[in-house]
Scaffold this active site. Structure first.
Site, PDB file in Angstrom:
ATOM      1  NE  ARG A  21      -4.047  -1.905   2.250  1.00  0.00           N
ATOM      2  CZ  ARG A  21      -4.812  -2.209   3.290  1.00  0.00           C
ATOM      3  NH1 ARG A  21      -4.663  -1.564   4.426  1.00  0.00           N
ATOM      4  NH2 ARG A  21      -5.721  -3.160   3.199  1.00  0.00           N
ATOM      5  NE  ARG A  25      -3.347   2.813   2.869  1.00  0.00           N
ATOM      6  CZ  ARG A  25      -4.507   2.370   3.334  1.00  0.00           C
ATOM      7  NH1 ARG A  25      -5.584   2.451   2.586  1.00  0.00           N
ATOM      8  NH2 ARG A  25      -4.594   1.858   4.536  1.00  0.00           N
ATOM      9  NE  ARG A  34      -9.654   8.572  -3.425  1.00  0.00           N
ATOM     10  CZ  ARG A  34      -9.944   7.457  -2.783  1.00  0.00           C
ATOM     11  NH1 ARG A  34      -8.999   6.814  -2.134  1.00  0.00           N
ATOM     12  NH2 ARG A  34     -11.170   6.964  -2.778  1.00  0.00           N
ATOM     13  CG  ASP A  71      -9.170  -2.322  -5.085  1.00  0.00           C
ATOM     14  OD1 ASP A  71      -9.903  -3.328  -5.085  1.00  0.00           O
ATOM     15  OD2 ASP A  71      -8.916  -1.666  -4.067  1.00  0.00           O
ATOM     16  CE1 TYR A 146     -13.799  -6.598   0.180  1.00  0.00           C
ATOM     17  CE2 TYR A 146     -12.013  -8.084  -0.419  1.00  0.00           C
ATOM     18  CZ  TYR A 146     -12.488  -7.015   0.318  1.00  0.00           C
ATOM     19  OH  TYR A 146     -11.648  -6.364   1.197  1.00  0.00           O
TER      20      TYR A 146
END
Length: 341
Positions: A21, A25, A34, A71, A146
């Site tokens: 990560r 982050r 972002r 992702d 998921y």
């Protein structure tokens, strides 16, 4: 590349270091990027943005490898399950898998992920020649959790019900996920990835026997297929929460085994015993303090001295980690493990 050499068990002048990560982050420049672009999903679909986000931590921290900014859920999304992110909740699939007919409806998502392959190609063109680029995917089991639960879970009631009462449907789903993951990772390699990693975030949700049946064996199938076609591409397998199963995870056609932070490094080292390269495993929360970081690095470096090792955290960086401490961590690893000093 020092990272690739280490993955393949070759002698290196020091221990290479990177972090899970790391692409964003805790970095202010990432947060600004972002904010400028918008949603996380839209970021992962924009090769220019992906390239910036992937290379940013390499430039800022001096790590030895970049990991693709993406992702694990982009794959099931492109297989036909609409994905959205909800603030305070995380990723959500409003359509889920519960029957064999649901599995049969899943599409060839690996063919639709052209934006990922374009991103990998662009990153490899712009990344420094001595820095490795790691492609990745979620494990078939983790992706399945998921797809069945619809979101992250603490108890995994729906998919664990499948484990014990409808394993035929679950195996059908895992086989589809495995085939798609193999294609996905091979396409990343074709685009320029120097190594690939499989993240099994929810392996620890399964008891030992079921872990090997529903997770680990599918990960080995992935590594076998990749190694058959790309024998010189390092493969990293990381399963969180399965430290007590390590003794049965040493054999397999992969190069590096990731160890999570709640597995003592001494224990992992004794079991793996240089049969594989160990990656990990400092507790990410140590990065909140330079003193705790130093203590953690010194302990791991002492245990893993003259062993096959890649320095990393035992899970991902937390968003509010001071970036200055991350830089301190990377610099300290380089200093302490330097065999020429």
């Amino acid at each position: 590349m020092i990272f690739i050499d280490a993955c393949l068990g070759k002698e290196t002048p020091r221990t290479p270091v990177w972090m899970m990560r790391q692409a964003g982050r805790c970095i202010p420049e990432y947060r600004a990027l972002r904010k400028e672009v918008g949603s996380f999903i839209s970021m992962t679909k924009n090769p220019d943005v992906v390239c910036k986000a992937t290379i940013l931590p390499v430039d800022k921290f001096g790590v030895d490898a970049a990991i693709l900014f993406s992702d694990i859920l982009n794959l099931p999304m492109e297989m036909g399950l609409p994905l959205r992110f909800e603030a305070g909740v995380g990723p959500i699939f409003d359509e889920t898998i519960s029957t064999a007919s649901d599995v049969e409806k899943l599409g060839n998502g690996s063919e639709k992920l052209t934006y990922v392959y374009e991103s990998v190609k662009k990153i490899r063109e712009e990344l420094a020649d001595d820095k490795a680029l790691i492609g990745f995917a979620g494990s078939p089991w983790t992706i399945a959790t998921y797809m069945v639960e619809g979101r992250g879970s603490k108890q995994y009631p729906k998919i664990k019900k499948m484990v014990y009462s409808d394993n035929e449907t679950l195996h059908a789903l895992l086989k589809v996920n495995t085939a798609q993951t193999i294609k996905y990772l091979k396409n990343q390699i074709k685009a320029g990835a120097n190594a690939v990693m499989v993240f099994d975030s929810w392996g620890g949700a399964l008891e030992k026997e079921k872990f090997f049946e529903f997770s680990w064996n599918y990960m080995l199938e992935i590594s076998d297929s990749i190694k058959k076609e790309y024998p010189n591409i390092p493969i990293i397998l990381f399963s969180k929460g399965t430290g007590l199963y390590l003794e049965d995870m040493v054999e397999g056609n992969f190069d590096v085994i990731g160890v999570d932070w709640n597995t003592p490094i001494e224990y992992a080292n004794n079991i793996i015993n240089n049969k594989k390269v160990i990656q990990g495993n400092m507790e990410p929360c140590r990065l909140y303090s330079k003193e705790a970081t130093k203590e953690g690095v010194q302990n791991i470096a002492k245990v893993m001295k003259n062993r096959k090792h890649i320095f990393n955290l035992g899970h991902g960086i937390l968003p509010d980690t001071p970036w200055e401490n991350v830089k301190y961590f990377v610099d300290l690893v380089k200093e302490i493990t330097n065999k020429r000093s």
